[in-house]
Design a protein around this motif. Sequence first.
Motif, PDB file in Angstrom:
ATOM      1  N   THR A 161      22.336  77.134  34.030  1.00  0.00           N
ATOM      2  CA  THR A 161      22.809  77.810  35.240  1.00  0.00           C
ATOM      3  C   THR A 161      23.045  76.825  36.378  1.00  0.00           C
ATOM      4  O   THR A 161      24.029  76.942  37.114  1.00  0.00           O
ATOM      5  N   SER A 188      26.195  74.775  36.005  1.00  0.00           N
ATOM      6  CA  SER A 188      27.444  75.515  36.214  1.00  0.00           C
ATOM      7  C   SER A 188      27.755  75.771  37.684  1.00  0.00           C
ATOM      8  O   SER A 188      28.889  76.151  38.009  1.00  0.00           O
ATOM      9  N   ASP A 235      30.955  74.362  39.936  1.00  0.00           N
ATOM     10  CA  ASP A 235      32.275  74.908  39.618  1.00  0.00           C
ATOM     11  C   ASP A 235      33.323  73.806  39.488  1.00  0.00           C
ATOM     12  O   ASP A 235      34.486  73.991  39.879  1.00  0.00           O
ATOM     13  N   SER A 271      31.747  71.652  34.306  1.00  0.00           N
ATOM     14  CA  SER A 271      30.853  72.802  34.211  1.00  0.00           C
ATOM     15  C   SER A 271      31.627  74.082  33.921  1.00  0.00           C
ATOM     16  O   SER A 271      31.142  74.971  33.212  1.00  0.00           O
ATOM     17  N   ILE A 296      31.049  76.932  31.037  1.00  0.00           N
ATOM     18  CA  ILE A 296      30.982  78.385  31.212  1.00  0.00           C
ATOM     19  C   ILE A 296      31.975  79.076  30.280  1.00  0.00           C
ATOM     20  O   ILE A 296      31.693  80.130  29.701  1.00  0.00           O
ATOM     21  N   ARG A 297      33.161  78.473  30.141  1.00  0.00           N
ATOM     22  CA  ARG A 297      34.165  79.042  29.232  1.00  0.00           C
ATOM     23  C   ARG A 297      33.646  79.048  27.799  1.00  0.00           C
ATOM     24  O   ARG A 297      33.860  80.013  27.053  1.00  0.00           O
ATOM     25  N   GLN A 345      31.199  81.836  27.526  1.00  0.00           N
ATOM     26  CA  GLN A 345      31.872  83.129  27.509  1.00  0.00           C
ATOM     27  C   GLN A 345      32.484  83.415  26.146  1.00  0.00           C
ATOM     28  O   GLN A 345      32.451  84.547  25.646  1.00  0.00           O
ATOM     29  N   PHE A 348      30.765  88.518  34.137  1.00  0.00           N
ATOM     30  CA  PHE A 348      31.749  87.847  34.983  1.00  0.00           C
ATOM     31  C   PHE A 348      32.420  88.799  35.978  1.00  0.00           C
ATOM     32  O   PHE A 348      33.235  88.373  36.791  1.00  0.00           O
ATOM     33  N   PRO A 386      37.874  83.891  34.841  1.00  0.00           N
ATOM     34  CA  PRO A 386      36.501  83.592  35.263  1.00  0.00           C
ATOM     35  C   PRO A 386      35.957  84.557  36.312  1.00  0.00           C
ATOM     36  O   PRO A 386      34.798  84.468  36.668  1.00  0.00           O
ATOM     37  N   ILE A 403      30.738  85.004  39.173  1.00  0.00           N
ATOM     38  CA  ILE A 403      29.802  84.318  38.291  1.00  0.00           C
ATOM     39  C   ILE A 403      28.932  83.313  39.045  1.00  0.00           C
ATOM     40  O   ILE A 403      27.720  83.226  38.819  1.00  0.00           O
ATOM     41  N   LEU A 413      24.896  83.442  39.314  1.00  0.00           N
ATOM     42  CA  LEU A 413      24.053  82.392  38.742  1.00  0.00           C
ATOM     43  C   LEU A 413      23.126  81.773  39.786  1.00  0.00           C
ATOM     44  O   LEU A 413      22.028  81.317  39.446  1.00  0.00           O
TER      45      LEU A 413
END
Length: 551
Positions: free
Chosen positions: A172, A175, A178, A182, A186-187, A190, A208, A213, A217, A221
């Motif tokens: 977390t 990520s 952004d 990172s 996240i992708r 997901q 999400f 995205p 998110i 987080l």
Amino acid sequence: MDGARSVDEAAGSARSRRQAPGRGEKLADWADGRLGIYGLAKAQMRKVFPDHPSFMLGEIALYSFIVLILTGVYLTLFFEPSMVEVEYHGSYEPLNGVLMTRAFESTLELSFDVRGGLLIRQIHHWAALVFVIAMLVHMMRIFFTGAFRKPRELNWVFGWTLLMLGIITGLTGYSLPDDLLSGTGIRFAQGAILSVPVVGTYLSFFLFGGEFPGHDIISRLFPIHVLLLPGIMLGLVAAHLILVFYHKHTQYPGPGRDNKTVVGMPFLPVYMAKAGGFFFLVFGVLTMLGGIASINPVWAFGPYRPDLVTTGAQPDWYLGFSEGLIRVMPGWEINLWGHTLVLGVFIPFALFPLVMVAIGVYPFVEAWVTGDRREHHILDRPRNMPVRTGLGVAWLSLYVVLLIGGGNDIVATHLHLSINDITWFVRIAVFVVPVLAFSITKRICLGLQRRDRNKVLHGRETGTVKRLPNGEYIEVHEPASQEQLFTLTQHEQYPPYELGPLVDAGGVRRRVKRSERLRARLSRAMFGPGKRIEKPTVEEYREVTSGDHHH
């Protein structure tokens, strides 16, 4: 007479002044009367702790966690967890005019405009890496030495939970900036969530806030990373330390050490002085790493864009296990009733927590197999438990193989190898390497047990060769000391669990539960023939040392 009286009065007044309690003493008395601090401190502050370098692994994890809390509080003051899109105009010229989220912009401002911001960011990141690796190595020390046995099974579960929460907290926090790296992570997460049958799409939309995205998110987080998970971990750390105090610390075998006696130094002042110095040493090393070793340079990656992927995108090492599983898994898909099951992603995604759960429940499985319900405060020497040690090394070898799979592109570009060859190597090695590691480790442990047995019976080889009157040449052996004999022979060897006769005296077949059959098989696998070298008995030792066989 008047002079003597004045002297006595002065002495009396001085005694009364000395006897009058000060403010600090009054406060201590007030607190002790309500909290019982004095009695608790008197009993615990002189508690004896054994001394061994491997015990510092847990301290490194604790001190790294403290550094994480301290640096995280500082970073929270300047980071803004918002996905509102802005145009950057700041100190880092190459990104001026680029559209990005406010989270990424505040990360750049923290790195370039806040005094000491980049240093604190890097200390925080290094502390996270050291925290997780220290927990892992600490748990491996506990696993190999059997420190998880009764009464410490609950503490093992606490440590296992801390390791899992540490991994999730790292994910977390990783990520939050952004950036492109990172965001790629996240992708990846997901995509793994989408592979969950039936509910994967709903889970992704819930997390999400819509299509990836989304806009929520990072803001979701952030409280998880800075409040929820650290709060739970702080409570688990406190419970872990309380149980360490309550159960007393384990110790390695040696003279004077048993399940009732601890050989070591008192908590105050010796242990606390050493622990305090070690904390500043760990803090200093992390600060040095943060100052000279650049990590996670988000400005070099740029802001996240869903249509871009960072070249050579890699997770932090503690997530390499899961990514390696997914990267080397064949792309299997099954279409059932109009739904596509992406087994090539879902199977690795489910396998990682299953492996971790197996590690978490192992102490209870071993206790069930051995049937041992006694308390244990003396550690095992890993060589005396070959199967357990082999399992631990097999798991570590599997982790290394999957870490190579998780970085197959980096390995390919740096070693000028084919990425397909690396992927196939990992696919085969996942099944072959752990078996080889287990077999080799077990043989090494058995070889060390044979050496210990020989040392007990014949002593240590001195390298001195003598010729006897009859012309025979012998090597002089130095008998093992009583301390060595105790250390080499103090361990217990569990007999394998037997089911007993399956048919009673009347010829009636006895009904045996499946669980009992499974227990017998596991017990033979751990303690059966070929799984250990019998330690010498007293009779064997006396026979060898009292006759002409001992030189």
